[in-house]
Design a protein around this motif. Structure first.
Motif, PDB file in Angstrom:
ATOM      1  N   ASP A   1       0.885  -1.250   0.110  1.00  0.00           N
ATOM      2  CA  ASP A   1      -0.040  -0.037   0.053  1.00  0.00           C
ATOM      3  C   ASP A   1       0.844   1.377  -0.016  1.00  0.00           C
ATOM      4  O   ASP A   1       2.064   1.310   0.661  1.00  0.00           O
ATOM      5  N   TRP A   2       0.599   2.247  -0.749  1.00  0.00           N
ATOM      6  CA  TRP A   2       1.221   3.400  -0.663  1.00  0.00           C
ATOM      7  C   TRP A   2       1.295   4.133   0.616  1.00  0.00           C
ATOM      8  O   TRP A   2       0.187   4.134   1.436  1.00  0.00           O
ATOM      9  N   TYR A   3       2.368   4.785   1.035  1.00  0.00           N
ATOM     10  CA  TYR A   3       2.384   5.540   2.392  1.00  0.00           C
ATOM     11  C   TYR A   3       1.601   6.732   2.339  1.00  0.00           C
ATOM     12  O   TYR A   3       2.029   7.709   1.727  1.00  0.00           O
ATOM     13  N   PRO A   4       1.062   6.767   3.315  1.00  0.00           N
ATOM     14  CA  PRO A   4       0.122   8.153   3.516  1.00  0.00           C
ATOM     15  C   PRO A   4       0.702   9.394   4.173  1.00  0.00           C
ATOM     16  O   PRO A   4       0.813   9.808   5.311  1.00  0.00           O
ATOM     17  N   PHE A   5       1.868  10.043   3.323  1.00  0.00           N
ATOM     18  CA  PHE A   5       2.613  11.160   3.959  1.00  0.00           C
ATOM     19  C   PHE A   5       1.604  12.111   4.241  1.00  0.00           C
ATOM     20  O   PHE A   5       0.553  12.520   3.797  1.00  0.00           O
ATOM     21  N   GLN A   6       1.952  12.803   5.359  1.00  0.00           N
ATOM     22  CA  GLN A   6       1.218  14.027   5.622  1.00  0.00           C
ATOM     23  C   GLN A   6       1.404  14.940   4.869  1.00  0.00           C
ATOM     24  O   GLN A   6       2.657  15.483   4.081  1.00  0.00           O
ATOM     25  N   PRO A   7       0.536  16.043   4.521  1.00  0.00           N
ATOM     26  CA  PRO A   7       0.826  17.089   3.354  1.00  0.00           C
ATOM     27  C   PRO A   7       2.035  17.903   3.701  1.00  0.00           C
ATOM     28  O   PRO A   7       2.751  18.528   2.884  1.00  0.00           O
ATOM     29  N   ASP A   8       2.244  18.328   5.090  1.00  0.00           N
ATOM     30  CA  ASP A   8       3.238  18.958   5.344  1.00  0.00           C
ATOM     31  C   ASP A   8       4.636  18.521   5.035  1.00  0.00           C
ATOM     32  O   ASP A   8       5.567  19.056   4.384  1.00  0.00           O
ATOM     33  N   PHE A   9       4.667  17.123   5.134  1.00  0.00           N
ATOM     34  CA  PHE A   9       6.113  16.609   4.549  1.00  0.00           C
ATOM     35  C   PHE A   9       6.234  16.496   3.078  1.00  0.00           C
ATOM     36  O   PHE A   9       7.291  16.843   2.533  1.00  0.00           O
ATOM     37  N   LEU A  10       5.068  16.340   2.191  1.00  0.00           N
ATOM     38  CA  LEU A  10       5.160  16.251   0.807  1.00  0.00           C
ATOM     39  C   LEU A  10       5.528  17.687   0.338  1.00  0.00           C
ATOM     40  O   LEU A  10       6.463  17.745  -0.546  1.00  0.00           O
ATOM     41  N   ARG A  11       5.036  18.728   0.987  1.00  0.00           N
ATOM     42  CA  ARG A  11       5.272  20.133   0.715  1.00  0.00           C
ATOM     43  C   ARG A  11       6.885  20.315   1.080  1.00  0.00           C
ATOM     44  O   ARG A  11       7.565  21.022   0.453  1.00  0.00           O
ATOM     45  N   TYR A  12       7.411  19.856   2.258  1.00  0.00           N
ATOM     46  CA  TYR A  12       8.792  20.052   2.639  1.00  0.00           C
ATOM     47  C   TYR A  12       9.679  19.267   1.550  1.00  0.00           C
ATOM     48  O   TYR A  12      10.712  19.948   0.919  1.00  0.00           O
ATOM     49  N   VAL A  13       9.400  18.135   1.255  1.00  0.00           N
ATOM     50  CA  VAL A  13      10.394  17.371   0.361  1.00  0.00           C
ATOM     51  C   VAL A  13      10.241  17.727  -0.854  1.00  0.00           C
ATOM     52  O   VAL A  13      11.329  17.828  -1.771  1.00  0.00           O
ATOM     53  N   SER A  14       9.091  18.285  -1.499  1.00  0.00           N
ATOM     54  CA  SER A  14       9.025  18.720  -2.898  1.00  0.00           C
ATOM     55  C   SER A  14       9.778  19.874  -2.971  1.00  0.00           C
ATOM     56  O   SER A  14      10.595  20.147  -3.989  1.00  0.00           O
ATOM     57  N   THR A  15       9.549  21.103  -2.140  1.00  0.00           N
ATOM     58  CA  THR A  15      10.423  22.341  -2.007  1.00  0.00           C
ATOM     59  C   THR A  15      11.988  21.752  -2.124  1.00  0.00           C
ATOM     60  O   THR A  15      12.671  22.372  -2.680  1.00  0.00           O
ATOM     61  N   LYS A  16      12.113  21.093  -1.011  1.00  0.00           N
ATOM     62  CA  LYS A  16      13.815  20.769  -1.258  1.00  0.00           C
ATOM     63  C   LYS A  16      14.329  20.231  -2.136  1.00  0.00           C
ATOM     64  O   LYS A  16      15.535  20.644  -2.682  1.00  0.00           O
ATOM     65  N   ILE A  17      13.691  19.304  -2.726  1.00  0.00           N
ATOM     66  CA  ILE A  17      14.380  18.628  -4.085  1.00  0.00           C
ATOM     67  C   ILE A  17      14.389  19.815  -5.087  1.00  0.00           C
ATOM     68  O   ILE A  17      15.547  19.903  -5.823  1.00  0.00           O
ATOM     69  N   CYS A  18      13.252  20.584  -5.313  1.00  0.00           N
ATOM     70  CA  CYS A  18      13.458  21.619  -6.280  1.00  0.00           C
ATOM     71  C   CYS A  18      14.506  22.643  -6.204  1.00  0.00           C
ATOM     72  O   CYS A  18      14.970  23.137  -7.043  1.00  0.00           O
ATOM     73  N   ASN A  19      14.698  22.901  -4.845  1.00  0.00           N
ATOM     74  CA  ASN A  19      15.650  23.919  -4.229  1.00  0.00           C
ATOM     75  C   ASN A  19      17.030  23.163  -4.609  1.00  0.00           C
ATOM     76  O   ASN A  19      18.215  24.117  -4.753  1.00  0.00           O
ATOM     77  N   THR A  20      17.353  21.921  -4.333  1.00  0.00           N
ATOM     78  CA  THR A  20      18.448  21.393  -4.246  1.00  0.00           C
ATOM     79  C   THR A  20      19.088  20.821  -5.623  1.00  0.00           C
ATOM     80  O   THR A  20      20.320  21.202  -5.888  1.00  0.00           O
ATOM     81  N   VAL A  21      18.053  20.460  -6.264  1.00  0.00           N
ATOM     82  CA  VAL A  21      18.328  19.804  -7.714  1.00  0.00           C
ATOM     83  C   VAL A  21      17.620  20.750  -8.624  1.00  0.00           C
ATOM     84  O   VAL A  21      16.744  20.614  -8.961  1.00  0.00           O
ATOM     85  N   ARG A  22      18.277  21.682  -8.981  1.00  0.00           N
ATOM     86  CA  ARG A  22      17.887  22.830  -9.980  1.00  0.00           C
ATOM     87  C   ARG A  22      17.571  22.193 -11.408  1.00  0.00           C
ATOM     88  O   ARG A  22      16.671  22.909 -11.915  1.00  0.00           O
ATOM     89  N   SER A  23      17.956  21.076 -11.629  1.00  0.00           N
ATOM     90  CA  SER A  23      17.217  20.675 -13.286  1.00  0.00           C
ATOM     91  C   SER A  23      16.097  20.167 -12.825  1.00  0.00           C
ATOM     92  O   SER A  23      15.517  19.545 -14.010  1.00  0.00           O
ATOM     93  N   VAL A  24      15.363  19.964 -11.707  1.00  0.00           N
ATOM     94  CA  VAL A  24      13.968  19.386 -11.539  1.00  0.00           C
ATOM     95  C   VAL A  24      13.145  20.616 -11.104  1.00  0.00           C
ATOM     96  O   VAL A  24      13.310  21.537 -10.164  1.00  0.00           O
ATOM     97  N   ASN A  25      11.972  20.774 -11.636  1.00  0.00           N
ATOM     98  CA  ASN A  25      11.122  21.640 -11.457  1.00  0.00           C
ATOM     99  C   ASN A  25       9.609  21.289 -11.084  1.00  0.00           C
ATOM    100  O   ASN A  25       8.582  22.057 -10.807  1.00  0.00           O
ATOM    101  N   ARG A  26       9.440  19.919 -11.154  1.00  0.00           N
ATOM    102  CA  ARG A  26       8.076  19.454 -10.704  1.00  0.00           C
ATOM    103  C   ARG A  26       8.250  17.978  -9.951  1.00  0.00           C
ATOM    104  O   ARG A  26       9.036  17.091 -10.560  1.00  0.00           O
ATOM    105  N   VAL A  27       7.578  17.614  -8.808  1.00  0.00           N
ATOM    106  CA  VAL A  27       7.417  16.446  -8.121  1.00  0.00           C
ATOM    107  C   VAL A  27       6.189  16.086  -7.844  1.00  0.00           C
ATOM    108  O   VAL A  27       5.221  16.834  -7.580  1.00  0.00           O
TER     109      VAL A  27
END
Length: 523
Positions: free
Chosen positions: A482-508
Motif C-alpha cells: 500500500d502507498w504510504y500516506p505522507f502528511q501534506p506538510d512532509f510532501l510540501r517540505y520534500v518537494s520544495t527541498k528537491i526543487c531547491n537542491t536539484v536545480r534541473s528538476v522543477n516538478r515533483v
C-alpha cells in the motif's frame, strides 16, 4: 519452478528440500501471482509449506508426505485445452490418507470441474477487486466467524454454477456467485476469492482455521529450523576444499547469504555496476569493512554495464541486458514474477516481468550455484540475519532492486544527466524521510525519473526542466503493498527541498498506487 540454468542445487531425493522434520502443507502452483503469498501465510502460522508446480507427479507429492494440500489460483480456465489438472490418482490418494484439500480461485474451479460439477464464464465478465461476501456461519469453513459478511479480494472470470455431489455452498458474493464450497466428509474445500492477500479482511484467519482446526496441523516450524537447513545444504554442496564466491550488493539478501558461508574459503565480490544510489559504493564498502569484517573485493563494471544499456528503453530489454552481465541471489517474489514461458519449465504462469537475478545465466556455467535464500521472503531473510548477528543497520535497510536505478529511469538510462539527477533526488527524499522519523515505518521508498519535461518558474525565470515521481510503500513481503500516506506538510517540505537542491528538476509528483494493481517498481 525450474532452474534458470543447469546449475546444481542441493535437494532431497523427491526434489524438495532436505529438511523434513516437520508436517508439510503442499501448495500446488497453477500460476497465480499470489501463490507465494499462500506459502507465506502458511509459514506465518508456523507450518512448513512446500511449493510444487501444478504439473507435479503423484510420486513427488507422495514423497513430501503432506498433511494437507492447497491448490492455488491461476490465469487459466478449466475449459481451455491443456489447462492444468491434478495428477492421476490425486483424489484417491487424498481420500486414502485423509488429507484435507483447499482450492483457491482456479483451485476451487478445478475441484468443481474434476469432481463432476460445472464451471462456466461468469455473467458480466467476472468479479474483480475487494467486495463483500455473505457466509454460512455454521459451516465447517466459517464456524469461527462472528459476522455474516466480510470483504474479500476477488479476481475471477469463471465461476462454479453446479456443484459436485455432496458439496454445499457456504458463501456467496453480493452478486450471488458461489464463492466458498465444502464437502466436510471428504475434507475438500474451495474458496473462489483470495484469502492470502491482505485485502481479504479475515483471510489470514480463514487460512489458520483451515490449517489448525480442519487439517489439525501443528505450528512448530521456526526460522531457527531454516537456519539449520540452509547450513546443512551448504555443508553438503561445498566440499572440504572448495572455495565460494559471494556476490554482494550491499543489500540484506546478499549480506545474510555471506554470513552463512563465513570462513577463509569465502571470497566476496562487490560490483559497482554504475546503477547504484548516491555514494552507494563508498558507503557499502565502508560498512563491509568496519562492521562485518568480510573479505570484499570491489569491481568497477560501470562502463561496461552502461554500455550494454545504451539506447535501451524497453523495461524487459533493460532487465535482460543487466541479467546477462551479472548473477545474484533469487528470492520468492522475484521467482513468481519471472516465470518462464510455456515449454521452459513451469508452464502455467504468465510472465509479469523478468528480474535480473533469474534470467540471463549462461548455459555453460562453469561452477555450482548456491542459492541459500532462494525460497525466503524479504522479511524472512531479515529474521535469519538477526539470528546470525547481522547488524541492524543492514537488516533494516529498504530493499533495492537488483537492476538498480535502471528500473527507476523510464526510458534510456544513459541519456544525458538522468542518473545523476535521480541519485540527487533520491538522496534528498531518503534523507528527508529519516529527518522526519519515518524511515522504519516505510518498507521501501525511492524516486523515479520520468521522461518528460515540465514548464516552471524558478528565480523569476521560465524553466523547462525534469519531472520526478516519489514512491513509498508499506508491505511485509513485497507481494502486496500500500502507498504510504505522507502528511501534506512532509510532501510540501520534500518537494520544495528537491526543487531547491536539484536545480534541473522543477516538478515533483507522488505515486498513490497500491500493489495490485501496480507493481512497487515502475519497471
Amino acid at each position: 519452478m525450474s532452474a534458470p540454468s543447469p546449475a546444481k542445487r542441493v535437494r532431497g531425493e523427491d526434489g524438495q528440500s532436505i529438511f523434513t522434520r516437520h508436517a508439510v502443507c503442499c501448495v500446488l502452483d497453477y500460476g497465480s501471482q499470489y501463490t507465494q503469498l499462500i506459502a507465506r501465510r502458511i509459514r506465518d502460522s508456523g507450518v512448513l509449506s512446500v511449493l510444487m508446480p501444478g504439473d507435479v507427479t503423484m510420486e513427488r507429492i507422495k514423497g513430501a508426505q503432506p498433511k494437507t494440500i492447497i491448490l492455488s489460483g491461476g490465469p487459466n480456465s478449466v475449459h481451455v485445452e491443456g489447462a492444468p489438472r491434478v495428477p492421476d490418482g490425486f483424489w484417491e490418494y487424498c481420500a486414502e490418507n485423509d488429507i484435507p484439500v483447499l482450492g483457491i480461485c482456479y483451485g476451487m474451479q478445478l475441484i468443481v470441474h474434476q469432481l463432476g460439477g460445472e464451471v462456466k464464464t461468469a455473467d458480466g465478465g467476472g468479479e474483480y477487486g475487494r467486495m463483500p461476501m455473505n457466509v454460512v456461519r455454521d459451516s465447517t469453513l466459517f464456524s469461527t466467524e462472528e459476522q455474516d459478511s466480510q470483504l474479500v479480494w476477488m479476481s475471477h472470470g469463471d465461476e462454479a454454477v453446479k456443484l459436485p455431489d455432496g458439496f454445499s455452498v457456504v458463501a456467496r458474493s453480493e452478486q450471488g456467485a458461489i464463492v466458498a464450497i465444502e464437502h466436510p466428509k471428504r475434507r475438500i474445500f474451495g474458496l473462489q476469492y483470495h484469502p492470502e492477500v491482505v485485502h481479504s479482511e479475515r483471510g489470514a484467519e480463514t487460512i489458520r482455521h483451515f490449517l489448525f482446526d480442519i487439517a489439525k496441523m501443528t505450528g512448530d516450524w521456526r526460522m531457527e529450523d531454516v537456519l539449520e537447513e540452509e547450513m546443512e545444504k551448504i555443508r553438503l554442496q561445498v566440499g572440504p576444499t572448495d572455495h565460494v564466491i559471494c556476490a554482494l550488493s550491499g543489500g540484506v539478501d546478499s549480506t545474510v547469504a555471506a554470513t552463512l558461508v563465513l570462513g577463509d574459503r569465502l571470497h566476496c565480490v562487490f560490483v559497482d555496476n554504475g546503477l547504484l544510489r548516491y555514494k552507494e559504493a563508498e558507503r557499502v564498502m565502508d560498512t563491509f569493512n568496519q562492521h562485518l569484517h568480510l573479505p570484499v573485493c570491489k569491481v568497477d563494471d560501470a562502463d561496461r554495464m552502461l554500455g550494454r544499456l545504451k539506447g535501451l528503453s524497453d523495461p524487459e530489454a533493460k532487465r535482460k541486458a543487466i541479467g546477462a552481465e551479472f548473477i545474484d541471489g533469487t528470492l520468492y517474489p522475484d521467482v513468481i514474477e519471472s516465470c518462464p514461458p510455456p515449454g521452459k519449465g513451469q508452464k502455467h504462469s504468465h510472465t509479469i516481468k523478468s528480474h535480473h537475478n533469474v534470467g540471463g545465466l549462461p548455459e555453460d556455467l562453469q561452477f555450482e550455484l548456491i542459492e541459500p535464500l532462494r525460497e525466503l521472503f524479504k522479511d524472512e531473510v531479515r529474521s535469519l540475519g538477526r539470528l546470525l548477528g547481522v547488524p541492524e543497520q543492514f537488516i533494516s535497510r529498504h530493499p533495492f532492486p537488483g537492476p538498480g536505478l535502471a528500473v527507476r529511469i523510464i526510458g534510456d538510462v544513459t541519456e544525458g544527466d538522468r542518473l545523476d539527477v535521480l541519485r540527487e533526488v533520491d538522496e534528498v527524499f531518503i534523507n528527508s524521510i529519516r529527518e522526519w522519523g519515518l524511515y522504519d515505518k516505510i518498507w521501501q521508498a525511492f524516486a523515479v525519473f520520468l521522461p518528460v519535461r515540465s514548464v516552471g518558474v524558478q528565480g523569476d525565470q521560465r524553466t523547462h526542466s525534469h519531472v520526478v515521481a516519489l514512491r513509498a510503500v508499506t508491505s511485509s513481503d513485497g507481494m502486496t503493498a500500500d502507498w504510504y500516506p505522507f502528511q501534506p506538510d512532509f510532501l510540501r517540505y520534500v518537494s520544495t527541498k528537491i526543487c531547491n537542491t536539484v536545480r534541473s528538476v522543477n516538478r515533483v509528483v507522488y505515486d498513490v498506487t497500491s500493489k495490485p494493481p501496480g507493481t512497487i517498481e515502475w519497471e
